[in-house]
Design an enzyme around this catalytic site. Structure first.
Site, PDB file in Angstrom:
ATOM      1  N   HIS A   1      -7.573   0.705  -6.230  1.00  0.00           N
ATOM      2  CA  HIS A   1      -7.753  -0.124  -5.023  1.00  0.00           C
ATOM      3  C   HIS A   1      -8.482  -1.412  -5.441  1.00  0.00           C
ATOM      4  CE1 HIS A   1      -7.804  -1.251  -0.961  1.00  0.00           C
ATOM      5  NE2 HIS A   1      -8.634  -0.374  -0.436  1.00  0.00           N
TER       6      HIS A   1
ATOM      7  N   GLN B   1     -10.220  -3.974  -2.851  1.00  0.00           N
ATOM      8  CA  GLN B   1     -11.491  -3.474  -2.331  1.00  0.00           C
ATOM      9  C   GLN B   1     -12.612  -3.766  -3.324  1.00  0.00           C
ATOM     10  OE1 GLN B   1     -12.277  -1.674   0.732  1.00  0.00           O
ATOM     11  NE2 GLN B   1     -14.270  -2.319  -0.047  1.00  0.00           N
TER      12      GLN B   1
ATOM     13  N   CYS C   1     -16.283   1.928   1.005  1.00  0.00           N
ATOM     14  CA  CYS C   1     -15.102   1.112   1.298  1.00  0.00           C
ATOM     15  C   CYS C   1     -14.665   1.241   2.758  1.00  0.00           C
ATOM     16  CB  CYS C   1     -13.961   1.492   0.368  1.00  0.00           C
ATOM     17  SG  CYS C   1     -13.558   3.252   0.413  1.00  0.00           S
TER      18      CYS C   1
ATOM     19  N   ASP D   1     -17.275   7.431  -1.277  1.00  0.00           N
ATOM     20  CA  ASP D   1     -15.969   7.363  -0.597  1.00  0.00           C
ATOM     21  C   ASP D   1     -15.651   8.767  -0.079  1.00  0.00           C
ATOM     22  OD1 ASP D   1     -13.446   6.545   0.281  1.00  0.00           O
ATOM     23  OD2 ASP D   1     -12.524   6.659  -1.702  1.00  0.00           O
TER      24      ASP D   1
ATOM     25  N   ARG E   1     -13.569  -8.344   2.366  1.00  0.00           N
ATOM     26  CA  ARG E   1     -12.150  -8.106   2.062  1.00  0.00           C
ATOM     27  C   ARG E   1     -11.343  -9.358   2.403  1.00  0.00           C
ATOM     28  NH1 ARG E   1     -10.037  -3.008   1.940  1.00  0.00           N
ATOM     29  NH2 ARG E   1      -8.196  -4.099   1.177  1.00  0.00           N
TER      30      ARG E   1
ATOM     31  N   ARG F   1       0.876  -1.180   0.000  1.00  0.00           N
ATOM     32  CA  ARG F   1       0.000   0.000   0.000  1.00  0.00           C
ATOM     33  C   ARG F   1       0.906   1.220   0.000  1.00  0.00           C
ATOM     34  NH1 ARG F   1      -5.183   1.594   3.624  1.00  0.00           N
ATOM     35  NH2 ARG F   1      -6.070   0.199   2.061  1.00  0.00           N
TER      36      ARG F   1
END
Ligand code: CP
Ligand code: NVA
Length: 316
Positions: A140, A143, A275, A235, A303, A113
């Site tokens: 991402h 996700q 998310c 988001d 996840r 990440r």
């Protein structure tokens, strides 16, 4: 076909973007994730990665990604190492290409990440073990694999569904565009001027949608975006690394809030995804997150299962 039989086509590959995977492969990942979720809940052992080790490099904060990858490796019979960039030599300037080759001598996979997507591409180029993108400023994908799994569980299908994303044209919007296009969904992104998605992602996902029977559209009209939507997604207005822009972004995104009024314009059985982490009172209200349409905690749980599917296929 018994799940895991198709695994040869995945072995040793990187998972950097959903754009790199075919619709069939993404369906297979989702179905394996659903199977692994069932096995985990029933207590059926599935030690596909016994004796294997995943290194997890974090240059940004994380709750879900860190915990779900670490627990996922344990449940698959392997182990995970948390590698903070504050402690690694990479934080003191050791080149990414050297780090990639050294870590490849110890580990069976790397999850990273970080900020720059190019850094992840370079890591993947020099590593000879699978590299998994745990979030960059651009994408991402882990996700969105969990999101697609969640939508499939709740709606029974993906193709033909309308997904409205309300907010910043950021890493989440980009991965939803790729993933939604691959699955033949109608993805509508509602973003204010100056915060629309990346042009390359828009062009590539539009081309994919043409092949799969889906569509990609970008609008400044929030009502038009959420009209008759099956799925609404949002988001944060300021992502990690954009903290200094937060005040300016609050003004630009003030109208881009998922609240009960907005939900009324969607289908009556609309599901709401985020998310997480969420900023209640900004991009989403507390009553929507806590309300009957919200599936955000199923989404967060998934996840774990989605990433176990990725790791089991790439690292076996
Ligand atoms: N959604 C997500 O990636 O959460 P974390 O930042 O907590 O990992
Ligand atoms: N867009 C957000 C996603 C967090 C999971 C960020 O990059 O901070």
């Amino acid at each position: 076909m018994e799940l895991m039989e198709m695994n040869k086509s995945f072995q040793g590959r990187d998972f950097l973007s959903l754009y790199d995977y075919t619709p069939e492969e993404i369906h297979y990942l989702i179905d394996l994730a659903i199977d692994l979720k069932y096995k985990q809940k029933k207590g059926i052992p599935h030690p596909y990665l016994a004796g294997k080790t995943l290194g997890m490099i974090f240059q940004k904060s994380s709750t879900r990604t860190r915990v779900s990858f670490e627990v996922g490796m344990y449940q698959l019979g392997g182990m995970a190492l948390f590698l903070s960039s504050n402690d690694l030599q990479i934080g003191r300037g050791e080149p990414v290409k050297d780090t990639a080759r050294v870590l490849s001598r110890y580990l069976d996979g790397i999850m990273i990440r970080t900020f720059s997507h190019d850094e992840v591409l370079e890591l993947a180029q020099y590593a000879d073990i699978p590299v998994i993108n745990g979030l960059t400023d651009l994408l991402h994908p882990c996700q969105v694999l969990a999101d697609l799994m969640t939508i499939k569980e709740h709606k029974g299908q993906l193709a033909g569904l309308k997904l409205a994303y309300v907010g910043d044209g950021n890493n989440m919007a980009h991965s939803l565009m790729y993933g939604g296009a691959k699955m033949g969904m109608d993805v509508v992104i509602a973003s204010p001027a100056g915060y629309v998605p990346d042009e390359t992602v828009t062009r590539q996902s539009t081309a994919v949608a043409t092949e799969t029977g889906g569509s990609i559209s970008i609008t400044g009209n929030i009502e038009e975006a959420v009209k008759d939507a099956d799925v609404i997604y949002t988001d944060v207005w300021a992502s990690m690394g954009q903290e200094e822009e937060a005040a300016e972004r609050k003004k630009a995104f003030a109208a881009y809030q998922v609240n009960n009024e907005l939900l009324k314009m969607a289908k009556s059985d609309v599901i709401v995804l985020h998310c997480l982490p969420a900023h209640r009172g900004e991009e989403i209200t507390d009553e929507v997150i806590e309300g009957p349409h919200s599936v955000v905690f199923d989404e967060a749980e998934n996840r774990l299962h989605a990433q176990k599917a990725i790791m089991a296929l790439l690292m076996a």
